[in-house]
Enzyme design. Sequence first.
Site, PDB file in Angstrom:
ATOM      1  CE  LYS A 197      -3.949   2.468   2.415  1.00  0.00           C
ATOM      2  NZ  LYS A 197      -4.766   1.660   3.435  1.00  0.00           N
ATOM      3  NE  ARG A 207      -6.691   9.669   3.220  1.00  0.00           N
ATOM      4  CZ  ARG A 207      -5.132   9.794   3.305  1.00  0.00           C
ATOM      5  NH1 ARG A 207      -4.712  10.298   3.060  1.00  0.00           N
ATOM      6  NH2 ARG A 207      -4.168   8.686   3.260  1.00  0.00           N
ATOM      7  NE  ARG A 218      -3.642   6.834   5.888  1.00  0.00           N
ATOM      8  CZ  ARG A 218      -4.853   7.404   6.531  1.00  0.00           C
ATOM      9  NH1 ARG A 218      -4.011   7.797   7.776  1.00  0.00           N
ATOM     10  NH2 ARG A 218      -6.023   7.773   6.895  1.00  0.00           N
ATOM     11  CD  GLU A 234       5.521  -4.282   3.717  1.00  0.00           C
ATOM     12  OE1 GLU A 234       4.771  -5.088   4.230  1.00  0.00           O
ATOM     13  OE2 GLU A 234       5.876  -3.028   4.593  1.00  0.00           O
ATOM     14  CE  LYS A 249      -6.141   0.968  -0.600  1.00  0.00           C
ATOM     15  NZ  LYS A 249      -6.777   0.304   0.656  1.00  0.00           N
ATOM     16  CB  SER A 275     -11.335   7.180  -3.595  1.00  0.00           C
ATOM     17  OG  SER A 275     -10.426   7.402  -3.430  1.00  0.00           O
ATOM     18  CE1 TYR A 314     -14.897   2.555  -2.974  1.00  0.00           C
ATOM     19  CE2 TYR A 314     -13.311   3.315  -4.797  1.00  0.00           C
ATOM     20  CZ  TYR A 314     -13.472   3.045  -3.448  1.00  0.00           C
ATOM     21  OH  TYR A 314     -13.044   3.196  -2.094  1.00  0.00           O
TER      22      TYR A 314
HETATM   23  C1  PBG Z   1      -7.680   2.414   5.086  1.00  0.00           C
HETATM   24  C2  PBG Z   1      -8.159   2.508   4.225  1.00  0.00           C
HETATM   25  C3  PBG Z   1      -7.950   3.041   3.144  1.00  0.00           C
HETATM   26  C4  PBG Z   1      -8.226   3.400   1.601  1.00  0.00           C
HETATM   27  C5  PBG Z   1      -8.708   2.049   1.831  1.00  0.00           C
HETATM   28  N1  PBG Z   1      -8.778   1.539   3.039  1.00  0.00           N
HETATM   29  C6  PBG Z   1      -7.158   4.838   3.229  1.00  0.00           C
HETATM   30  C7  PBG Z   1      -6.136   5.340   3.708  1.00  0.00           C
HETATM   31  O1  PBG Z   1      -5.103   4.728   3.811  1.00  0.00           O
HETATM   32  O2  PBG Z   1      -5.877   6.217   3.419  1.00  0.00           O
HETATM   33  C8  PBG Z   1      -8.381   4.454   0.651  1.00  0.00           C
HETATM   34  C9  PBG Z   1      -9.381   3.659  -0.460  1.00  0.00           C
HETATM   35  C10 PBG Z   1      -9.566   4.811  -1.498  1.00  0.00           C
HETATM   36  O3  PBG Z   1      -8.960   5.032  -2.066  1.00  0.00           O
HETATM   37  O4  PBG Z   1     -10.275   3.476  -2.638  1.00  0.00           O
HETATM   38  N2  PBG Z   1      -8.623   2.081   6.001  1.00  0.00           N
END
Ligand code: PBG
Length: 327
Positions: A197, A207, A218, A234, A249, A275, A314
């Site tokens: 990730k 968010r 992060r 990882e 991701k 997203s 989505y």
């Molecule tokens: C963390 C999480 C995130 C997403 C999925 N699980 C947000 C992040 O790490 O900031 C993002 C998914 C997306 O952007 O569609 N709970």
Amino acid sequence: MPYPEIRPRRLRRTAAMRRLVSETRLDPAELVVPMFVKEGLTEPRAIASLPGVLQHSRDSLRKAAVGAVQAGVGGIMLFGVPASRDACGSGGVDPGGILNVAIRDVVAEVGDATVVMSDLCLDEFTSHGHCGLLTPTGEVDNDATLAAYAEMAVAQAAAGVGVVGPSGMMDGQVAVVRQALDVAGHTDVAVLAYAVKYASAFFGPFRDAVESALEGDRRAYQQDPANLRESLREVTLDVAEGADMVMVKPALPYLDVVAAVHAAVDVPVAAYQVSGEYAMVEAAAANGWVDRERVIMETLTSIRRAGAQIILTYWAVEAAQLLRQRY
Ligand code: PBG
């Protein structure tokens, strides 16, 4: 043309020929739809930066879950948006917390007709918006967070979830979650590790969807977009810790990573079309700049071709319907 005439175009001439030689086929069963449920809502609510995606009420979530099953999607990934948050994200652990309640609702509604999954992370539940607990100096405390994840995993399993998706990028999270599930007797609950990730700006609209309170970023726990070899480290760790499936991701900007991970491990590989990937296409399509449906199918096909066997998107329900109708 020199002889023999090698003409690859022979295999592209008709739709029937293209269908015959297609190397990558999408199937609704490989698509997983993320869904958001917000505590206290009586009606679903639109998310401005994710047009077409909703914050569900408990009731509308149940109906959407049934719709997803009817469309034939392979799974539903649930995210909860609590009405209030605290520093330790206790709403995620509480059996009465919105995510755990929603898991119960959806499982009661759809049973085993699709795979019900839940995000296992604290960011939706913490007042500071980080994925874990903070030290007094404001750093994310890896090992204290692991204990919270263990408790959250057991709460989600008790609510009936089939797959938990630890997504916080804490070191050792898969092992801790696996052990906690096993000790509590939930040996059948699978772990889909968000193994890879990246600290990505493509998570922006998410968010909004979860009304995250995060200030800052992060980067101290999610990966640097510059790194590929780190991703192999990882996934190798997560598989050794007991991950049943691993995820990469975001998806489209990281197809090289998807391909490398697919080559490196023998568990199913998932990719999350996040997203921001969704929002970019929707925004361009709303302006008439791209052919929306073709772009959707092209992105999904490309993610699949790169080596993702499962895609979180989505568009899952719509794409499943399109696949049945036309493609
Ligand atoms: C963390 C999480 C995130 C997403 C999925 N699980 C947000 C992040 O790490 O900031 C993002 C998914 C997306 O952007 O569609 N709970």
